[in-house]
Each structure stands twice: as C-alpha cells, then as structure tokens.
Design a protein around this motif. Structure first.
Motif, PDB file in Angstrom:
ATOM      1  N   TRP A   8       0.804  -1.229   0.000  1.00  0.00           N
ATOM      2  CA  TRP A   8       0.000   0.000   0.000  1.00  0.00           C
ATOM      3  C   TRP A   8       0.830   1.269   0.000  1.00  0.00           C
ATOM      4  O   TRP A   8       0.420   2.255  -0.605  1.00  0.00           O
ATOM      5  CB  TRP A   8      -1.019   0.001   1.143  1.00  0.00           C
ATOM      6  N   PRO A   9       2.029   1.344   0.610  1.00  0.00           N
ATOM      7  CA  PRO A   9       2.798   2.594   0.484  1.00  0.00           C
ATOM      8  C   PRO A   9       3.235   2.880  -0.955  1.00  0.00           C
ATOM      9  O   PRO A   9       3.184   4.017  -1.412  1.00  0.00           O
ATOM     10  CB  PRO A   9       4.005   2.393   1.387  1.00  0.00           C
ATOM     11  N   ALA A  10       3.629   1.832  -1.668  1.00  0.00           N
ATOM     12  CA  ALA A  10       4.027   2.018  -3.065  1.00  0.00           C
ATOM     13  C   ALA A  10       2.817   2.417  -3.914  1.00  0.00           C
ATOM     14  O   ALA A  10       2.916   3.292  -4.782  1.00  0.00           O
ATOM     15  CB  ALA A  10       4.655   0.743  -3.612  1.00  0.00           C
ATOM     16  N   MET A  11       1.687   1.798  -3.658  1.00  0.00           N
ATOM     17  CA  MET A  11       0.468   2.126  -4.404  1.00  0.00           C
ATOM     18  C   MET A  11       0.035   3.559  -4.112  1.00  0.00           C
ATOM     19  O   MET A  11      -0.378   4.289  -5.023  1.00  0.00           O
ATOM     20  CB  MET A  11      -0.650   1.155  -4.042  1.00  0.00           C
ATOM     21  N   ALA A  12       0.133   3.984  -2.868  1.00  0.00           N
ATOM     22  CA  ALA A  12      -0.234   5.358  -2.514  1.00  0.00           C
ATOM     23  C   ALA A  12       0.701   6.349  -3.189  1.00  0.00           C
ATOM     24  O   ALA A  12       0.265   7.406  -3.678  1.00  0.00           O
ATOM     25  CB  ALA A  12      -0.207   5.526  -1.006  1.00  0.00           C
ATOM     26  N   THR A  13       1.984   6.038  -3.279  1.00  0.00           N
ATOM     27  CA  THR A  13       2.949   6.910  -3.943  1.00  0.00           C
ATOM     28  C   THR A  13       2.645   7.032  -5.432  1.00  0.00           C
ATOM     29  O   THR A  13       2.683   8.128  -6.003  1.00  0.00           O
ATOM     30  CB  THR A  13       4.375   6.377  -3.741  1.00  0.00           C
ATOM     31  N   VAL A  14       2.321   5.909  -6.060  1.00  0.00           N
ATOM     32  CA  VAL A  14       1.986   5.929  -7.487  1.00  0.00           C
ATOM     33  C   VAL A  14       0.722   6.741  -7.720  1.00  0.00           C
ATOM     34  O   VAL A  14       0.641   7.533  -8.668  1.00  0.00           O
ATOM     35  CB  VAL A  14       1.840   4.489  -8.026  1.00  0.00           C
ATOM     36  N   LEU A  16      -0.495   9.209  -5.881  1.00  0.00           N
ATOM     37  CA  LEU A  16      -0.206  10.628  -5.675  1.00  0.00           C
ATOM     38  C   LEU A  16       0.551  11.223  -6.856  1.00  0.00           C
ATOM     39  O   LEU A  16       0.280  12.357  -7.276  1.00  0.00           O
ATOM     40  CB  LEU A  16       0.579  10.823  -4.384  1.00  0.00           C
ATOM     41  N   ALA A  17       1.488  10.469  -7.411  1.00  0.00           N
ATOM     42  CA  ALA A  17       2.218  10.945  -8.589  1.00  0.00           C
ATOM     43  C   ALA A  17       1.282  11.092  -9.782  1.00  0.00           C
ATOM     44  O   ALA A  17       1.370  12.056 -10.548  1.00  0.00           O
ATOM     45  CB  ALA A  17       3.359   9.995  -8.923  1.00  0.00           C
ATOM     46  N   LEU A  18       0.359  10.141  -9.932  1.00  0.00           N
ATOM     47  CA  LEU A  18      -0.618  10.219 -11.017  1.00  0.00           C
ATOM     48  C   LEU A  18      -1.531  11.423 -10.859  1.00  0.00           C
ATOM     49  O   LEU A  18      -1.819  12.133 -11.822  1.00  0.00           O
ATOM     50  CB  LEU A  18      -1.439   8.929 -11.065  1.00  0.00           C
ATOM     51  N   LEU A  22      -1.967  14.580 -13.445  1.00  0.00           N
ATOM     52  CA  LEU A  22      -3.280  15.002 -13.949  1.00  0.00           C
ATOM     53  C   LEU A  22      -3.554  16.461 -13.608  1.00  0.00           C
ATOM     54  O   LEU A  22      -4.160  17.184 -14.395  1.00  0.00           O
ATOM     55  CB  LEU A  22      -4.376  14.101 -13.380  1.00  0.00           C
ATOM     56  N   GLY A  23      -3.108  16.905 -12.448  1.00  0.00           N
ATOM     57  CA  GLY A  23      -3.268  18.309 -12.085  1.00  0.00           C
ATOM     58  C   GLY A  23      -2.510  19.227 -13.027  1.00  0.00           C
ATOM     59  O   GLY A  23      -2.975  20.309 -13.380  1.00  0.00           O
TER      60      GLY A  23
END
Length: 97
Positions: A8-14, A16-18, A22-23
C-alpha cells in the motif's frame, strides 16, 4: 519468521504521482471565459466575444498528423505507394526460357 510487506505505500505513492500529473494537465488546458452579466457594456461584450472566439479556436483547432484513423494507418502500412495505384500481379506474358 518472514515478514510480509504490504504494497500500500508504493500504491499510494503511485496514485499521488498520477494525481500530480493530472493536475498539471488540467492547468495546461485553456479555461472558458466568464460571461459578463446582462447589464454589461458594449466594450465588455466585445472583449468577451473576442476571448470566446479565441477559446473556441484553441479547443477546436486542427491537429494534423496526430489523429489518423486506424484504417488510414493500416492502408499506409499495407500500400505505401498510395491507394490509387493499382496492385500488379504477375505479368501477362509468359517468360521464355
């Protein structure tokens, strides 16, 4: 005993980067001009229509070469000489040995 790491930390980082990417894309897209009120002066209406025309030209502009249809791309790959050139098969005359 082997410790199992949770991804989950790696997934959360990905994620947030995505979201950050998009922003950045949303900021690059032009914003629609704000419509003046009903009691706007002719100068304000003129500026609004000019900015609206500019916005529509940006949003609906032609993008040459970036949006080829798949059928055109396939025909370019299969027939590089062009679709109007007939495909020739073997010659009509018999070869003499």
């Amino acid at each position: 005993m082997v410790t199992v790491r949770r991804p989950w930390p790696a997934m959360a980082t990905v994620l947030l980067a995505l979201l950050a990417c998009l922003g950045a894309l949303v900021d690059a897209y032009p914003t629609k001009p704000e419509a003046p009120g009903e009691d706007a002066s002719p100068e304000e209406l003129s500026r609004y229509y000019a900015s609206l025309r500019h916005y529509l030209n940006l949003v609906t502009r032609q993008r040459y070469g970036k949006r080829d249809s798949p059928a055109e791309l396939l025909s370019k790959l299969l027939f590089p000489d062009g679709p109007d050139r007939p495909v020739t098969s073997r010659p009509e005359v018999a070869y003499q040995w």
